[in-house]
Design an enzyme around this catalytic site. Structure first.
Site, PDB file in Angstrom:
ATOM      1  N   THR A  16     -19.647 -49.212 -21.496  1.00 38.74           N
ATOM      2  CA  THR A  16     -19.034 -50.104 -20.539  1.00 38.74           C
ATOM      3  C   THR A  16     -19.416 -49.438 -19.122  1.00 38.74           C
ATOM      4  OG1 THR A  16     -17.212 -50.285 -22.174  1.00 38.74           O
ATOM      5  CG2 THR A  16     -16.859 -50.298 -19.656  1.00 38.74           C
ATOM      6  N   THR A  95     -17.875 -45.690 -24.484  1.00 40.88           N
ATOM      7  CA  THR A  95     -16.585 -44.380 -25.192  1.00 40.88           C
ATOM      8  C   THR A  95     -16.214 -44.648 -26.437  1.00 40.88           C
ATOM      9  OG1 THR A  95     -15.122 -46.234 -24.443  1.00 40.88           O
ATOM     10  CG2 THR A  95     -15.841 -44.413 -22.939  1.00 40.88           C
ATOM     11  N   ASP A  96     -16.797 -45.788 -27.077  1.00 43.36           N
ATOM     12  CA  ASP A  96     -16.255 -46.035 -28.474  1.00 43.36           C
ATOM     13  C   ASP A  96     -16.804 -44.906 -29.515  1.00 43.36           C
ATOM     14  OD1 ASP A  96     -14.840 -48.033 -27.670  1.00 43.36           O
ATOM     15  OD2 ASP A  96     -16.285 -49.363 -28.573  1.00 43.36           O
TER      16      ASP A  96
HETATM   17  N1  ASP Z   1     -17.815 -50.821 -26.396  1.00 40.64           N
HETATM   18  C1  ASP Z   1     -17.764 -50.072 -25.218  1.00 40.64           C
HETATM   19  C2  ASP Z   1     -19.003 -48.916 -25.656  1.00 40.64           C
HETATM   20  O1  ASP Z   1     -18.627 -47.912 -26.346  1.00 40.64           O
HETATM   21  C3  ASP Z   1     -16.662 -49.308 -24.707  1.00 40.64           C
HETATM   22  C4  ASP Z   1     -17.043 -48.322 -23.768  1.00 40.64           C
HETATM   23  O2  ASP Z   1     -18.004 -47.751 -23.336  1.00 40.64           O
HETATM   24  O3  ASP Z   1     -15.836 -47.790 -23.172  1.00 40.64           O
HETATM   25  O4  ASP Z   1     -20.070 -48.800 -25.520  1.00 40.64           O
END
Ligand code: ASP
Length: 319
Positions: A16, A95-96
């Site tokens: 993200t 973040t995932d």
């Molecule tokens: N779906 C995204 C990822 O993990 C979520 C994020 O980065 O916050 O790349």
């Protein structure tokens, strides 16, 4: 320890933090992994007053993180860490699965310089994007962590520094989405100043370097199953029939298992599948062995216990 090396290498992997939306007021309807790490660095406020080098290692939404990217990333991190002029590394990441990549890198490299993962909860196009600040904080930590005794793989988000073993994504949308559970964070970054909060951690476990050299196709297959109301042994039996060599079970309560899944796991273990018992709760270490004859995954979360078991089962391979 005063660190005379000053270069910070920033590796981009997507997420993200590199995501874009059609409107600056849209924090949800975006596509992850669109901007390059060089574009992201151009948004960092004030720089950090240290030389920075950037490299794109991958460009993915981290929900799709793969073992192949892990291996490529670990090799690039190892390469840069070996350079005397490098003080530390920053990895820009979704973040995932950030907590899984952090744990993997810690266990494969056990780095003595800081390797700092960061990400963002809002896309780069957001009017209130958190990525630039997080990147800046991560660079600061990569440059200065060694001087306050912080080494190894760290995660820096929302001004808080977490260790690789404890860090976890605890909320799907909030800016302070990460925590370290009962252990608490290691440090904080406050207005550009790194403040050390925790007592020094015990020395890291020796690295499992086989993952750097073993072909990804040969990495042992380890999956996760969950014990829950109404569970059966069907998933365990299907995975065993499909060739899994290791299983982590996310247990209930104080390491308890539904009797049907427990029976299936004991059968799988008797047939040669390695089984570890983790917990589906967020906090607290299981105080008694999960089931008669099953080994406990210490205090690791199921996703980190999966990595630990996979590394433990990895063929040693040539260095
Ligand atoms: N779906 C995204 C990822 O993990 C979520 C994020 O980065 O916050 O790349």
């Amino acid at each position: 320890m005063q660190n005379s090396a000053s270069l910070v290498v920033v590796l981009g992997t997507g997420g993200t933090i590199a995501g874009t939306a059609a409107s600056s007021s849209d924090d949800r309807g975006y596509t992850a992994a669109q901007l390059s790490i060089a574009q992201l660095l151009a948004t960092v406020p004030d720089g950090v007053g240290v030389p920075v080098e950037a490299e794109q290692v991958a460009q993915v939404d981290s929900k799709d993180m793969s073992h192949a990217i892990w291996q490529a990333l670990a090799l690039r991190v190892a390469h840069h860490l070996a350079r005397t002029e490098v003080a530390g590394i920053v990895i820009s990441h979704g973040t995932d699965t950030l907590e899984e990549t952090a744990y993997f890198l810690q266990r494969v490299l056990a780095p003595v310089k800081p390797v700092v993962l960061t990400g963002a909860m809002r896309p780069a196009t957001s009017a209130q994007a958190d990525g630039p600040r997080n990147l800046r904080d991560a660079m600061l930590v990569a440059r200065h962590a060694s001087s306050v005794g912080l080494t190894g793989v760290l995660a820096v988000l929302n001004g808080v520094v977490h260790g690789a073993q404890q860090v976890r994504k605890a909320h799907p949308t909030r800016l302070d989405a990460f925590d370290s559970g009962e252990a608490g964070p290691l440090a904080a970054v406050d207005n550009g100043v790194l403040r050390y909060l925790a007592a020094p951690a015990p020395g890291p476990l020796p690295p499992v370097t086989a993952a750097l050299h073993c072909a990804v196709a040969d990495w042992p297959r380890v999956d996760i199953v969950v014990s829950h109301a109404g569970a059966s042994g069907a998933v365990v039996r299907a995975l065993c029939a499909d060739g899994v060599v290791g299983l982590v079970v996310a247990a209930t309560g104080n390491g308890t298992l539904h009797h049907e899944i427990e029976a299936a796991l004991l059968t799988a273990q008797a047939q040669g599948v390695a089984v570890r018992c983790s917990s589906r709760r967020g906090d607290g270490r299981v105080a008694q062995p999960a089931a008669k004859g099953l080994l406990e995954a210490s205090d690791l979360s199921p996703v980190k216990a999966r990595i630990e078991l996979m590394l433990g089962l990895m063929p040693p391979g040539a260095p």
